[in-house]
Design a protein around this motif. Sequence first.
Motif, PDB file in Angstrom:
ATOM      1  N   GLU A  50       0.823  -1.211   0.000  1.00 60.25           N
ATOM      2  CA  GLU A  50       0.000   0.000   0.000  1.00 60.25           C
ATOM      3  C   GLU A  50       0.863   1.270   0.000  1.00 60.25           C
ATOM      4  OE1 GLU A  50      -3.383   1.655  -0.835  1.00 60.25           O
ATOM      5  OE2 GLU A  50      -3.292  -0.497  -0.499  1.00 60.25           O
ATOM      6  N   GLU A  51       1.993   1.242   0.662  1.00 59.44           N
ATOM      7  CA  GLU A  51       2.881   2.414   0.698  1.00 59.44           C
ATOM      8  C   GLU A  51       3.430   2.717  -0.701  1.00 59.44           C
ATOM      9  OE1 GLU A  51       7.039   3.938   2.795  1.00 59.44           O
ATOM     10  OE2 GLU A  51       6.119   2.065   3.471  1.00 59.44           O
ATOM     11  N   ASP A  54       0.589   4.105  -2.851  1.00 63.66           N
ATOM     12  CA  ASP A  54       0.334   5.519  -2.556  1.00 63.66           C
ATOM     13  C   ASP A  54       1.391   6.419  -3.188  1.00 63.66           C
ATOM     14  OD1 ASP A  54      -1.944   4.911  -1.112  1.00 63.66           O
ATOM     15  OD2 ASP A  54      -0.954   5.046   0.847  1.00 63.66           O
ATOM     16  N   GLN A 127      11.868   0.860  -3.336  1.00 63.91           N
ATOM     17  CA  GLN A 127      10.629   1.624  -3.484  1.00 63.91           C
ATOM     18  C   GLN A 127      10.921   3.115  -3.643  1.00 63.91           C
ATOM     19  OE1 GLN A 127       7.704   0.678  -0.515  1.00 63.91           O
ATOM     20  NE2 GLN A 127       7.435  -1.393  -1.282  1.00 63.91           N
TER      21      GLN A 127
END
Length: 196
Positions: A50-51, A54, A127
């Motif tokens: 989810e990070e 987003d 990421q």
Amino acid sequence: MALASTIHHGGDDGIVDDLDTVRGVARWLQQQSESLAAEGLATGDLVADEELRDGIIGVRRAVRALFARVVSPAAPSPADAHRLMPADEALAHLNAAAAREPVAPQLDWPAEGAPAARLLSAEADPQVRLIAALARDAVDFLSGPERVQLRACHAPRCVRYFLKSHGRQEWCKPSCGNRARVARHYERTRGTTSGA
């Protein structure tokens, strides 16, 4: 363009967001594996969560807002025209995302061949590297010569941006042109029928 195009029309179902779930993000990353490898990112190093979702969506929102600024005074894509972030906010978000990864230019020059530049990253988190790479690509595009060819497709139900490749191009793809012509014909014949 690939990131901005993760919002598109899905037939009769309306607007489709390829990144609406973590699974969708993982699928999109796999589809982009070749271009990510060119940025020094292996999709196997990335864990879609989810990070990350987003972060990618934040960059996409900024990119689409700045695309709307590029095509102005023409109308932006109808997909998100009603919820675009202000241009100054989009610019700040994009620049902050690009700055998250410290990089240094490096020159590669093989004995047999031409020199080439690449960026060497000091960031260990894949990421962060991905988000920064997406933002840097957007910065390169928005500050480069192709920017002036950017258009929003306004065929019925289309929500894409595209690069105009020839003088008479009005739509992102031929099927959009066909839909626009059919819609115009329908409006003309409906207007004639209701006028009679």
